[in-house]
Design a protein around this motif. Structure first.
Motif, PDB file in Angstrom:
ATOM      1  N   THR A 114     -37.183  19.574  14.803  1.00 13.96           N
ATOM      2  CA  THR A 114     -36.761  18.344  15.473  1.00 13.96           C
ATOM      3  C   THR A 114     -38.021  17.666  16.012  1.00 13.96           C
ATOM      4  OG1 THR A 114     -36.483  19.552  17.544  1.00 13.96           O
ATOM      5  CG2 THR A 114     -34.536  19.329  16.124  1.00 13.96           C
ATOM      6  N   PRO A 115     -37.948  16.426  16.479  1.00 17.65           N
ATOM      7  CA  PRO A 115     -39.133  15.775  17.038  1.00 17.65           C
ATOM      8  C   PRO A 115     -39.717  16.579  18.209  1.00 17.65           C
ATOM      9  CG  PRO A 115     -37.437  14.153  16.613  1.00 17.65           C
ATOM     10  CD  PRO A 115     -36.796  15.497  16.391  1.00 17.65           C
ATOM     11  N   LEU A 116     -41.028  16.760  18.193  1.00 17.46           N
ATOM     12  CA  LEU A 116     -41.713  17.531  19.231  1.00 17.46           C
ATOM     13  C   LEU A 116     -42.642  16.607  20.017  1.00 17.46           C
ATOM     14  CD1 LEU A 116     -42.742  20.606  17.021  1.00 17.46           C
ATOM     15  CD2 LEU A 116     -40.751  20.435  18.546  1.00 17.46           C
ATOM     16  N   ALA A 117     -42.452  16.551  21.326  1.00 16.29           N
ATOM     17  CA  ALA A 117     -43.322  15.728  22.177  1.00 16.29           C
ATOM     18  C   ALA A 117     -44.656  16.441  22.353  1.00 16.29           C
ATOM     19  CB  ALA A 117     -42.656  15.507  23.529  1.00 16.29           C
ATOM     20  N   LEU A 118     -45.746  15.761  22.021  1.00 12.35           N
ATOM     21  CA  LEU A 118     -47.070  16.341  22.139  1.00 12.35           C
ATOM     22  C   LEU A 118     -47.697  15.999  23.482  1.00 12.35           C
ATOM     23  CD1 LEU A 118     -48.486  15.597  18.568  1.00 12.35           C
ATOM     24  CD2 LEU A 118     -47.216  17.606  19.376  1.00 12.35           C
ATOM     25  N   GLU A 119     -48.696  16.770  23.854  1.00 13.44           N
ATOM     26  CA  GLU A 119     -49.340  16.585  25.147  1.00 13.44           C
ATOM     27  C   GLU A 119     -50.018  15.224  25.271  1.00 13.44           C
ATOM     28  OE1 GLU A 119     -51.992  19.851  25.350  1.00 13.44           O
ATOM     29  OE2 GLU A 119     -50.428  21.360  25.682  1.00 13.44           O
ATOM     30  N   ASP A 120     -50.429  14.633  24.145  1.00 13.53           N
ATOM     31  CA  ASP A 120     -51.119  13.341  24.191  1.00 13.53           C
ATOM     32  C   ASP A 120     -50.159  12.160  24.146  1.00 13.53           C
ATOM     33  OD1 ASP A 120     -50.245  13.326  21.579  1.00 13.53           O
ATOM     34  OD2 ASP A 120     -52.240  13.451  20.678  1.00 13.53           O
ATOM     35  N   GLY A 121     -48.851  12.428  24.221  1.00 16.51           N
ATOM     36  CA  GLY A 121     -47.876  11.354  24.248  1.00 16.51           C
ATOM     37  C   GLY A 121     -47.295  10.993  22.897  1.00 16.51           C
ATOM     38  N   ARG A 122     -47.866  11.502  21.836  1.00 18.21           N
ATOM     39  CA  ARG A 122     -47.346  11.226  20.516  1.00 18.21           C
ATOM     40  C   ARG A 122     -46.207  12.212  20.191  1.00 18.21           C
ATOM     41  NH1 ARG A 122     -52.577  11.222  16.748  1.00 18.21           N
ATOM     42  NH2 ARG A 122     -52.761  13.286  17.729  1.00 18.21           N
ATOM     43  N   THR A 123     -45.617  12.054  19.037  1.00 18.31           N
ATOM     44  CA  THR A 123     -44.506  12.910  18.618  1.00 18.31           C
ATOM     45  C   THR A 123     -44.820  13.500  17.251  1.00 18.31           C
ATOM     46  OG1 THR A 123     -42.913  11.542  19.816  1.00 18.31           O
ATOM     47  CG2 THR A 123     -42.032  13.012  18.134  1.00 18.31           C
ATOM     48  N   ALA A 124     -44.443  14.749  17.048  1.00 21.45           N
ATOM     49  CA  ALA A 124     -44.722  15.406  15.772  1.00 21.45           C
ATOM     50  C   ALA A 124     -43.470  16.035  15.188  1.00 21.45           C
ATOM     51  CB  ALA A 124     -45.803  16.473  15.943  1.00 21.45           C
ATOM     52  N   ILE A 125     -43.479  16.149  13.875  1.00 24.87           N
ATOM     53  CA  ILE A 125     -42.504  16.951  13.143  1.00 24.87           C
ATOM     54  C   ILE A 125     -43.321  17.984  12.393  1.00 24.87           C
ATOM     55  CG2 ILE A 125     -40.645  16.943  11.435  1.00 24.87           C
ATOM     56  CD1 ILE A 125     -40.636  13.834  11.798  1.00 24.87           C
ATOM     57  N   ILE A 126     -42.922  19.241  12.437  1.00 28.02           N
ATOM     58  CA  ILE A 126     -43.660  20.268  11.705  1.00 28.02           C
ATOM     59  C   ILE A 126     -42.768  20.888  10.642  1.00 28.02           C
ATOM     60  CG2 ILE A 126     -45.203  20.778  13.632  1.00 28.02           C
ATOM     61  CD1 ILE A 126     -43.598  23.393  14.044  1.00 28.02           C
ATOM     62  N   SER A 127     -43.418  21.371   9.595  1.00 32.08           N
ATOM     63  CA  SER A 127     -42.723  22.083   8.528  1.00 32.08           C
ATOM     64  C   SER A 127     -43.496  23.355   8.234  1.00 32.08           C
ATOM     65  CB  SER A 127     -42.645  21.217   7.266  1.00 32.08           C
ATOM     66  OG  SER A 127     -42.065  21.939   6.187  1.00 32.08           O
ATOM     67  N   VAL A 128     -42.785  24.434   7.961  1.00 30.58           N
ATOM     68  CA  VAL A 128     -43.416  25.710   7.622  1.00 30.58           C
ATOM     69  C   VAL A 128     -43.257  25.939   6.121  1.00 30.58           C
ATOM     70  CG1 VAL A 128     -43.343  28.214   7.929  1.00 30.58           C
ATOM     71  CG2 VAL A 128     -43.069  26.703   9.908  1.00 30.58           C
ATOM     72  N   THR A 129     -44.369  26.120   5.426  1.00 33.91           N
ATOM     73  CA  THR A 129     -44.318  26.331   3.983  1.00 33.91           C
ATOM     74  C   THR A 129     -44.438  27.803   3.596  1.00 33.91           C
ATOM     75  OG1 THR A 129     -46.716  25.996   3.770  1.00 33.91           O
ATOM     76  CG2 THR A 129     -45.310  24.055   3.566  1.00 33.91           C
ATOM     77  N   GLU A 130     -44.914  28.630   4.534  1.00 35.54           N
ATOM     78  CA  GLU A 130     -45.080  30.052   4.229  1.00 35.54           C
ATOM     79  C   GLU A 130     -45.144  30.840   5.530  1.00 35.54           C
ATOM     80  OE1 GLU A 130     -48.404  33.056   2.150  1.00 35.54           O
ATOM     81  OE2 GLU A 130     -48.811  30.915   2.408  1.00 35.54           O
ATOM     82  N   LYS A 131     -44.535  32.015   5.534  1.00 38.04           N
ATOM     83  CA  LYS A 131     -44.662  32.925   6.665  1.00 38.04           C
ATOM     84  C   LYS A 131     -45.312  34.214   6.181  1.00 38.04           C
ATOM     85  CE  LYS A 131     -42.211  35.816   9.993  1.00 38.04           C
ATOM     86  NZ  LYS A 131     -40.902  36.323  10.488  1.00 38.04           N
ATOM     87  N   VAL A 132     -46.316  34.690   6.916  1.00 38.07           N
ATOM     88  CA  VAL A 132     -46.979  35.950   6.606  1.00 38.07           C
ATOM     89  C   VAL A 132     -46.762  36.888   7.776  1.00 38.07           C
ATOM     90  CG1 VAL A 132     -49.142  37.077   6.014  1.00 38.07           C
ATOM     91  CG2 VAL A 132     -48.721  34.731   5.242  1.00 38.07           C
ATOM     92  N   ASP A 133     -46.124  38.019   7.521  1.00 44.04           N
ATOM     93  CA  ASP A 133     -45.824  38.971   8.584  1.00 44.04           C
ATOM     94  C   ASP A 133     -47.101  39.538   9.199  1.00 44.04           C
ATOM     95  OD1 ASP A 133     -43.101  38.666   8.205  1.00 44.04           O
ATOM     96  OD2 ASP A 133     -42.951  40.349   6.811  1.00 44.04           O
ATOM     97  N   GLY A 134     -47.079  39.717  10.509  1.00 50.35           N
ATOM     98  CA  GLY A 134     -48.217  40.282  11.215  1.00 50.35           C
ATOM     99  C   GLY A 134     -48.357  41.772  10.959  1.00 50.35           C
TER     100      GLY A 134
END
Length: 313
Positions: free
Chosen positions: A251-271
């Motif tokens: 969902t839309p993420l409010a950033l510390e600098d006042g802008r807004t971001a959307i993120i997508s994950v293309t790969e997960k690597v287990d720790g």
């Protein structure tokens, strides 16, 4: 592999008790321009089926044609030297491995990739190879170079153990997520963008088109591998990344600098948590590299293995 690679890394004194990252981080000034060079030769081979094909029109402006030959010449001029340098260096290192009797195991490559992902070194070219095979080839070539350079350097077992004891946190690798983001001016713009994504728009293409963060937008939004709670990453992004399904978006993420971001994950690597035995050879090599009087790149071995190339000296 970049000719700008520096094999020397600072080592914190044993006994300080202050963990410090000690990973192979290879600053590469041209990483943005050569992210796709891993597949360049394959691409060029596909583009050149025969000599006659070079006259094919690939674009036109006001009725004036741009031919395949012009296109290829432009790509070669912009990227050819770097792509060929990388290929020659990898071949030189493969030859050196045979000559010096050096082997690199899959387990060693797995370890290096895991540590590189956790280092947050966004300039690490191996992590931006077009596919996993190229990632592993790049890391293998680097490991061969380091093993050749350090084969005659002796590090005491006590030094290796002391470094591990002081830096165990480096080897407790968290889950990591290959992440893309689109940065926008407002939540309203973010909602509009999500609507486009839900209709089937490519996240990468949308990032290039709409993101107001030009550095990541030009990379299709790619910000590399991040983990939950990573320092240096906006808190809302580092918190949300673990909740985003691979292939999905936030969902839309409010950033510390006042802008807004959307993120997508293309790969997960287990720790994974690596024991002393897992990383002893890695630490030994790292400490040995610190004893080198100067940085050394694969080009230093070209003469030894009769390497020649199109660009001359």
């Amino acid at each position: 592999m970049s000719s700008n690679h520096n094999n020397r890394r600072p080592v914190p004194p044993a006994g300080t008790g202050k963990p410090k990252r000690h990973l192979k981080t290879k600053p590469v000034l041209v990483v943005i321009g050569i992210l796709l060079l891993a597949n360049l030769l394959w691409f060029i081979a596909w583009l050149i089926p025969n000599d006659a094909g070079n006259a094919e029109t690939v674009a036109s402006v006001s009725g004036e044609d741009i031919t395949r030959e012009e296109w290829l010449a432009s790509m070669e001029e912009q990227h050819g030297r770097e792509a060929l340098l990388e290929l020659v260096n990898e071949k030189v290192m493969a030859t050196a491995a045979q000559d010096y009797g050096i082997e690199v195991s899959d387990k060693e490559i797995d370890l290096e990739l895991a540590l590189l992902r956790s280092s947050q070194d966004s300039t690490e070219t191996a992590l931006y190879a077009a596919d996993e095979t190229r990632q592993r080839e790049k890391v293998e070539a680097q490991l061969i170079l380091e093993k050749v350079l350090t084969k005659d350097i002796v590090i005491e077992d006590s030094e290796i153990q002391a470094f591990y004891d002081d830096n165990q946190s480096l080897y407790d690798v968290k889950d990591s997520y290959r992440t893309r983001m689109i940065v926008l001016n407002s939540a309203a713009e973010a909602e509009e963008t999500i609507a486009e994504l839900e209709k089937g728009s490519s996240f990468e293409a949308t990032a290039r088109e709409r993101s107001i963060d030009s550095a990541t937008g030009n990379l299709g939004g790619d910000i590399g591998y991040i983990s939950s709670g990573d320092p240096g990453v906006d808190d809302n992004i580092s918190t949300a990344v673990a909740e985003v399904e691979v292939g999905g978006w936030s969902t839309p993420l409010a950033l510390e600098d006042g802008r807004t971001a959307i993120i997508s994950v293309t790969e997960k690597v287990d720790g994974q948590t690596f024991s002393f035995d897992d990383v002893a050879d890695h630490i030994n090599r790292e400490l040995a590299l610190e004893q080198l009087p100067q940085s050394v790149t694969p080009e230093a071995f070209w003469q030894e293995f009769d390497a020649e190339w199109f660009y001359g000296e």
